[in-house]
Design a protein around this motif. Structure first.
Motif, short mmCIF file in Angstrom:
data_model
loop_
_atom_site.label_atom_id
_atom_site.label_comp_id
_atom_site.label_asym_id
_atom_site.label_seq_id
_atom_site.Cartn_x
_atom_site.Cartn_y
_atom_site.Cartn_z
N LYS A 1 -9.11 -12.43 3.91
CA LYS A 1 -8.94 -12.41 2.47
C LYS A 1 -9.64 -13.58 1.94
CE LYS A 1 -4.39 -12.36 2.72
NZ LYS A 1 -2.84 -12.56 2.20
N PRO A 2 -10.85 -13.69 1.66
CA PRO A 2 -11.89 -14.67 1.08
C PRO A 2 -11.45 -14.96 -0.48
CG PRO A 2 -13.00 -12.40 1.27
CD PRO A 2 -11.72 -12.01 1.71
N GLY A 3 -11.43 -16.08 -0.83
CA GLY A 3 -11.16 -16.35 -2.12
C GLY A 3 -10.03 -17.10 -2.48
N THR A 4 -9.00 -16.82 -1.47
CA THR A 4 -7.54 -17.82 -1.56
C THR A 4 -7.46 -18.46 -0.06
OG1 THR A 4 -6.56 -15.93 -0.67
CG2 THR A 4 -6.53 -16.15 -3.09
N GLN B 1 -12.14 4.54 -3.34
CA GLN B 1 -10.74 4.13 -3.49
C GLN B 1 -10.29 4.75 -2.06
OE1 GLN B 1 -9.26 5.72 -7.24
NE2 GLN B 1 -9.51 3.91 -8.22
N TYR B 2 -9.25 4.41 -1.45
CA TYR B 2 -8.89 4.60 -0.16
C TYR B 2 -7.52 5.18 -0.23
CZ TYR B 2 -12.66 1.53 1.36
OH TYR B 2 -14.07 1.05 1.16
N ALA B 3 -7.06 6.09 0.68
CA ALA B 3 -5.61 6.65 0.82
C ALA B 3 -4.60 5.64 1.25
CB ALA B 3 -5.68 7.85 1.78
N GLN B 4 -3.52 5.87 0.81
CA GLN B 4 -2.36 4.86 1.39
C GLN B 4 -2.05 5.16 2.92
OE1 GLN B 4 -0.74 2.30 -0.36
NE2 GLN B 4 -2.45 2.74 -1.54
N LYS B 5 -2.11 6.43 3.37
CA LYS B 5 -2.07 6.58 4.76
C LYS B 5 -3.19 7.38 5.43
CE LYS B 5 2.94 7.78 4.10
NZ LYS B 5 4.03 9.00 4.29
N VAL C 1 -9.04 -2.07 17.46
CA VAL C 1 -7.98 -1.30 16.82
C VAL C 1 -8.55 -0.70 15.53
CG1 VAL C 1 -5.62 -1.54 15.67
CG2 VAL C 1 -6.47 -2.93 17.29
N PRO C 2 -8.89 0.57 15.71
CA PRO C 2 -9.71 1.37 14.51
C PRO C 2 -8.91 1.55 13.55
CG PRO C 2 -9.95 2.35 16.80
CD PRO C 2 -9.08 1.40 17.03
N THR C 3 -9.45 1.48 12.28
CA THR C 3 -8.50 1.68 11.03
C THR C 3 -7.96 3.25 10.93
OG1 THR C 3 -10.01 -0.24 9.79
CG2 THR C 3 -8.76 1.72 8.65
N GLY D 1 -10.86 -4.50 6.90
CA GLY D 1 -10.55 -3.24 6.03
C GLY D 1 -9.99 -3.20 4.88
N PRO D 2 -9.79 -1.91 4.21
CA PRO D 2 -9.07 -1.50 3.08
C PRO D 2 -7.64 -1.62 3.39
CG PRO D 2 -9.66 0.33 4.28
CD PRO D 2 -10.31 -0.66 5.03
N GLU D 3 -6.85 -2.02 2.12
CA GLU D 3 -5.56 -1.83 1.99
C GLU D 3 -5.01 -0.38 2.10
OE1 GLU D 3 -3.58 -4.35 2.59
OE2 GLU D 3 -4.58 -6.12 2.12
N PRO D 4 -3.90 -0.02 2.50
CA PRO D 4 -2.75 -1.02 3.18
C PRO D 4 -3.04 -1.32 4.60
CG PRO D 4 -1.78 1.05 2.94
CD PRO D 4 -3.38 1.32 2.47
N GLN D 5 -4.10 -0.83 5.10
CA GLN D 5 -4.28 -0.73 6.43
C GLN D 5 -4.46 -2.20 7.02
OE1 GLN D 5 -3.11 1.27 8.43
NE2 GLN D 5 -3.13 3.20 7.13
N ARG D 6 -5.34 -2.95 6.25
CA ARG D 6 -5.39 -4.40 6.48
C ARG D 6 -3.99 -5.20 6.60
NH1 ARG D 6 -5.04 -9.14 5.42
NH2 ARG D 6 -3.52 -8.70 3.64
N SER D 7 -3.11 -4.84 5.66
CA SER D 7 -1.78 -5.50 5.78
C SER D 7 -1.10 -5.09 6.90
CB SER D 7 -1.12 -5.64 4.41
OG SER D 7 -1.82 -6.22 3.28
#
Length: 364
Positions: free
Chosen positions: A242-245, A69-73, A298-300, A213-219
């Motif tokens: 965002k594969p699948g949609t 799991q990834y941090a929000q910040k 643009v690094p995450t 990349g992981p959320e929220p950084q992707r968004s």
């Protein structure tokens, strides 16, 4: 009368940290199949779905990933990962028990683990794939040295260590895969990319944006791009990761946004673009190098490995890199237009891995 020997059976297992490990294993799997091996894949979720789409005939065994799991910040990224070390250790122990059963049940001849630590075995050859012998953290110093010792202690349990990069100064990973001391049985196997250069693709875009990349950084990056691209006069394609949609929309004059492209479409889109903007994930870097593309990285935020790779590769002259906190699309495009890009692969064998795989299978 000649005896027909049964094919060697190889199990390959990618780490579930982003899709990069699964996609970079695709050329290895093709090479194993070309060499006559029977391949099994162990994965779950979107990694299993991606590899099943590419290899519908291959048996995919369900194996839980590490499910990080990834941090929000971004600034809490490293702390969040360290907090999950007990969960990773538990997953490694499970891998060991799982592997012992699977080797017996399917008569596996060899295992190739892409950065999963618990897939070594006493009775058959096992390979560990990594581009991170030195694991970067935001803390540096003794923490990185301790993690490197731990990393090596697992790598030594494997028969061999394959590094998807080149030896010497002309490389993509810098000190990550070229530390002062290498583990024994280490082999550099060159770039692993599922994409192929082609000369029949016409230029269609000034800019291709690959958001991942992981959320929220992707968004966060997606919002930055969409807010700024509308003010520029560009032919651009934005792939939102965002594969699948399914989604396909002209979001501004000359600017198209899609959620996902399959491998063939993405290969062609990269070739059809003057400039690529992407994260500095290692598999993406290998794809860019293989296709000899100019790119803005643009690094995450918070991912020390990506931050290091962006800075290192900009210093080498291969790509232009800018932190997300300072990102402005117009400025980045202007700066990249003046950047003296160097070609990475003018003297490198982009198919080095093929001989490594053939030699490995021949000895089984």
């Amino acid at each position: 009368m000649s005896t027909i020997l049964p094919p060697v059976k190889i199990l390959i297992v990618p780490l579930d940290w982003g899709l990069g490990h699964a996609t970079r294993d695709i050329p290895l799997i093709y090479e194993m199949l070309n060499a006559g091996a029977q391949v099994f894949i162990a994965a779950e979720g979107k990694h299993a779905a991606l590899l099943k789409q590419e290899f519908p005939e291959i048996t995919i065994l369900p194996l839980p990933g590490y499910r990080i799991q990834y941090a929000q910040k971004g600034k809490f990224f490293g702390i969040k990962i360290i907090q999950q070390i007990p969960k990773i250790v538990s997953a490694i122990k499970y891998e060991q028990r799982w592997l012992n059963k699977v080797v017996k049940e399917y008569q596996i001849s060899a295992v190739i683990s892409d950065n999963r630590f618990g897939l070594y075995h006493k009775e058959i050859p096992t390979v560990f794939i990594t581009h991170q012998l030195l694991i970067k953290t935001p803390f540096g110093g003794w923490i990185e040295r301790t993690l490197q010792k731990l990393n090596y202690s697992f790598i030594r349990k494997y028969s061999a260590c394959w590094i998807p990069d080149f030896a010497g100064n002309n490389n993509l990973s810098g000190e990550l895969a070229h530390p002062a001391q290498l583990p024994a049985n280490t082999t550099y196997i060159g770039c692993l990319s599922r994409f192929e250069p082609r000369t029949d693709i016409e230029k269609k875009y000034d800019l291709l944006v690959l958001i991942s990349g992981p959320e929220p950084q992707r968004s966060n990056l997606e919002k930055l791009i969409l807010d700024q691209v509308k003010t520029l006069s560009l032919k651009a394609l934005i792939v939102s990761g965002k594969p699948g949609t399914p989604y396909h929309e002209e979001v501004a004059p000359g600017v198209t946004q899609v959620n996902h492209l399959n491998a063939k479409e993405l290969n062609e889109a990269m070739l059809a673009s003057d400039m690529v903007l992407s994260r500095s994930g290692y598999t993406t870097l290998m794809d860019l190098a293989k296709l000899n593309k100019r790119a803005i990285l643009v690094p995450t935020p918070g991912q020390s490995e990506q931050v290091y790779l962006g800075e290192y590769l900009m210093e080498k002259g291969y790509f232009y890199s800018i932190p997300q906190e300072q990102f402005n699309l117009k400025t980045a495009l202007d700066e990249a237009a003046r950047f003296p890009f160097k070609s990475f692969h003018h003297d490198q064998d982009m198919y080095l891995y093929k001989d490594v795989v053939k030699n490995f299978i021949t000895k089984l």
